[in-house]
Design an enzyme around this catalytic site. Structure first.
Site, PDB file in Angstrom:
ATOM      1  N   ARG A  49      15.540  20.753 -52.428  1.00  0.00           N
ATOM      2  CA  ARG A  49      16.742  19.908 -52.319  1.00  0.00           C
ATOM      3  C   ARG A  49      17.844  20.510 -53.192  1.00  0.00           C
ATOM      4  O   ARG A  49      19.008  20.538 -52.821  1.00  0.00           O
ATOM      5  CB  ARG A  49      16.455  18.454 -52.725  1.00  0.00           C
ATOM      6  CG  ARG A  49      17.726  17.634 -52.796  1.00  0.00           C
ATOM      7  CD  ARG A  49      17.579  16.112 -52.744  1.00  0.00           C
ATOM      8  NE  ARG A  49      16.339  15.583 -53.240  1.00  0.00           N
ATOM      9  CZ  ARG A  49      16.009  15.454 -54.533  1.00  0.00           C
ATOM     10  NH1 ARG A  49      16.858  15.820 -55.485  1.00  0.00           N
ATOM     11  NH2 ARG A  49      14.837  14.962 -54.869  1.00  0.00           N
ATOM     12  N   TYR A 101      40.060  13.404 -37.135  1.00  0.00           N
ATOM     13  CA  TYR A 101      38.774  13.361 -36.445  1.00  0.00           C
ATOM     14  C   TYR A 101      38.219  11.933 -36.533  1.00  0.00           C
ATOM     15  O   TYR A 101      38.223  11.334 -37.615  1.00  0.00           O
ATOM     16  CB  TYR A 101      37.817  14.358 -37.108  1.00  0.00           C
ATOM     17  CG  TYR A 101      36.410  14.289 -36.546  1.00  0.00           C
ATOM     18  CD1 TYR A 101      36.142  14.725 -35.252  1.00  0.00           C
ATOM     19  CD2 TYR A 101      35.356  13.786 -37.294  1.00  0.00           C
ATOM     20  CE1 TYR A 101      34.872  14.643 -34.724  1.00  0.00           C
ATOM     21  CE2 TYR A 101      34.078  13.713 -36.779  1.00  0.00           C
ATOM     22  CZ  TYR A 101      33.842  14.145 -35.492  1.00  0.00           C
ATOM     23  OH  TYR A 101      32.575  14.070 -34.971  1.00  0.00           O
ATOM     24  N   ASP A 173      40.345  20.009 -43.939  1.00  0.00           N
ATOM     25  CA  ASP A 173      39.273  20.105 -42.945  1.00  0.00           C
ATOM     26  C   ASP A 173      39.637  21.271 -42.034  1.00  0.00           C
ATOM     27  O   ASP A 173      40.543  21.173 -41.210  1.00  0.00           O
ATOM     28  CB  ASP A 173      39.165  18.787 -42.159  1.00  0.00           C
ATOM     29  CG  ASP A 173      38.013  18.812 -41.145  1.00  0.00           C
ATOM     30  OD1 ASP A 173      37.616  19.918 -40.732  1.00  0.00           O
ATOM     31  OD2 ASP A 173      37.532  17.722 -40.769  1.00  0.00           O
ATOM     32  N   LYS A 198      30.658  23.524 -35.340  1.00  0.00           N
ATOM     33  CA  LYS A 198      31.631  23.954 -34.343  1.00  0.00           C
ATOM     34  C   LYS A 198      31.755  25.485 -34.337  1.00  0.00           C
ATOM     35  O   LYS A 198      30.821  26.153 -33.973  1.00  0.00           O
ATOM     36  CB  LYS A 198      32.962  23.251 -34.596  1.00  0.00           C
ATOM     37  CG  LYS A 198      32.820  21.746 -34.936  1.00  0.00           C
ATOM     38  CD  LYS A 198      32.319  20.907 -33.783  1.00  0.00           C
ATOM     39  CE  LYS A 198      31.908  19.490 -34.183  1.00  0.00           C
ATOM     40  NZ  LYS A 198      32.886  18.712 -34.937  1.00  0.00           N
TER      41      LYS A 198
HETATM   42  C1  LIG Z   1      32.908  17.526 -35.697  1.00  0.00           C
HETATM   43  C2  LIG Z   1      33.912  17.361 -36.762  1.00  0.00           C
HETATM   44  C3  LIG Z   1      33.575  16.775 -37.979  1.00  0.00           C
HETATM   45  C4  LIG Z   1      32.198  16.207 -38.254  1.00  0.00           C
HETATM   46  O1  LIG Z   1      31.223  17.187 -38.293  1.00  0.00           O
HETATM   47  P1  LIG Z   1      29.686  16.945 -37.894  1.00  0.00           P
HETATM   48  O2  LIG Z   1      29.075  18.267 -38.137  1.00  0.00           O
HETATM   49  O3  LIG Z   1      29.658  16.486 -36.480  1.00  0.00           O
HETATM   50  O4  LIG Z   1      29.174  15.874 -38.809  1.00  0.00           O
HETATM   51  C5  LIG Z   1      34.565  16.689 -38.949  1.00  0.00           C
HETATM   52  N1  LIG Z   1      35.815  17.138 -38.737  1.00  0.00           N
HETATM   53  C6  LIG Z   1      36.168  17.692 -37.567  1.00  0.00           C
HETATM   54  C7  LIG Z   1      37.566  18.172 -37.395  1.00  0.00           C
HETATM   55  C8  LIG Z   1      35.243  17.823 -36.542  1.00  0.00           C
HETATM   56  O5  LIG Z   1      35.612  18.367 -35.380  1.00  0.00           O
END
Ligand SMILES: *Cc1c(COP(=O)(O)O)cnc(C)c1O
Length: 392
Positions: A49, A101, A173, A198
């Site tokens: 962890r 998001y 982000d 992504k």
């Molecule tokens: C998908 C996404 C998230 C969340 O990420 P997960 O891996 O699905 O938890 C946060 N910010 C943006 C811009 C996203 O496209």
């Protein structure tokens, strides 16, 4: 590794042959614990962890790609945002992009507001609105650019300058752009968060999140939270993201070039009303896109003449290469309907305010042959029965 160009760092930064065997590819250390020579004497690893060698390599690689001091990985992008928000206290305020998001909006409003953290949503395209929203309790700016799904941009340099002047932390982000297209720490941000699910992973086969930090102090705080809370990714997932990153620059360049051609095709289509793509000269922030990003990204949104959900539904169910699915950033093209899918948790009047209409369709453009992708959209739009002047 700072002296190397992006494509070299993507493949090599933080990565080294395995010290135990010489394996060139980072092994998947599928272990929960590590042998100690005597109590407290070990090779830097005690319990997984806290630390895992596969994860450590991914963290070093991500830190190098974002030109940060360190990176800390989590089980998902949402867990990464959660860790950042855990640095604050009841009564503190966070200013966030208003075109956010959906999951980030939900975490802020439905979870953290219950713990006394206040989220203030502003249109960050106008830095004066941020200035106006800052109070003595403001502790963090949460910036998303490009935004999802309206593809608005925030001027990272201008906004992080305001944060600094008020001694507020800023986190970008960077999921939509990835470090290949923009590097927020270089532009003044303290933290960068990622849904590595992504573009970093890039193959729609893993959920993982990360936070890259500018300073040792932030690194220590977030490693403490990572270990204390435990929202870590498994070693196999770290391996998949490491592998994905090796082709990030190649994939994303191709996807961006495809996206630009598709945006141009849509802009000329009589059934399409608005196209949102920062790489089109008609985008109000085209100049900022050119200045801030290497390419304008591979996400394209558009809505339809008449703005009927029924029409969007016909288009959505008539593509064959674009798969109707949530998520983005993979090699395969996806199509989605934000109002009912990714942004279903945002109240209608809120989403209409930002232009997220009932017929808005979002594309995550992949790396297939662009001619095939355009033909796929052509067929889908042909199935939509909108009367347009050019067809009369
Ligand atoms: C998908 C996404 C998230 C969340 O990420 P997960 O891996 O699905 O938890 C946060 N910010 C943006 C811009 C996203 O496209």
């Amino acid at each position: 590794m700072k002296e190397h160009k992006f494509g070299t760092k993507a493949i090599h930064a933080g990565v080294h042959p395995d010290p135990a065997t010489g394996a060139v590819m980072t092994p998947i250390y599928q272990t929960s614990t590590y042998a100690q020579v005597e109590p407290g004497v070990h090779k830097g690893y005690e319990y997984a962890r806290t630390k895992n060698p596969t994860r450590s390599v991914l963290e070093a690689n991500l830190a190098a790609l974002e030109n940060g001091y360190d990176a800390i990985c989590f089980g998902s992008g949402m867990a990464a945002m959660d860790a950042v928000l855990r640095m604050f206290h009841p009564g503190d305020e966070v200013i966030l992009s208003n075109d956010l998001y959906g999951g980030s909006y939900r975490l802020m409003t439905k979870v953290y507001e219950r713990y006394g953290l206040k989220g203030v949503f502003v249109d960050m395209r106008d830095p004066a609105k941020i200035e106006a929203a800052i109070t003595k309790n403001t502790k963090l700016l949460w910036i998303e650019t490009p935004t999802n799904p309206m593809l608005q941009l925030v001027d990272i340099q201008a906004v992080t300058k305001i944060a600094k002047a008020h001694e507020i932390l800023s986190c970008v982000d960077n999921t939509f752009a990835s470090p290949y297209l923009q590097q927020p720490i270089e532009l003044g941000a303290d933290l960068v968060s990622h849904s590595a699910t992504k573009y970093l992973g890039g193959h729609s086969d893993v959920i993982l999140g990360a936070v890259v930090v500018k300073t040792k102090e932030l690194s220590e705080q977030l490693h403490f939270i990572q270990n204390a809370v435990g929202a870590i990714p498994g070693p196999h997932d770290c391996f998949l993201v490491l592998r994905g990153i090796k082709t990030l620059h190649v994939r994303q360049k191709r996807a961006c070039k495809n996206a630009k051609k598709i945006a141009k095709f849509l802009a000329a289509h009589p059934k399409v009303k608005n196209v949102y793509y920062p790489g089109l000269k008609t985008h109000p922030q085209y100049a900022l896109a050119k200045r801030q990003m290497r390419y304008a990204g591979a996400m394209v949104s558009f809505d339809m003449v008449g703005d009927k959900y029924e029409d969007a539904k016909v288009a959505l169910s008539n593509t064959h290469l674009f798969t109707l699915a949530e998520s983005l950033g993979g090699v395969e093209s996806l199509i989605g309907h934000p109002a009912s899918m990714t942004h279903g948790s945002i109240p209608k009047e809120e989403r209409l305010k930002i232009g997220l209409t009932d017929s808005l369709i979002r594309l995550s453009v992949g790396i297939e042959d662009v001619g095939d992708l355009i033909r796929d959209l052509e067929v889908a739009l042909k199935a939509v029965k909108i009367k347009v002047e050019t067809e009369v």
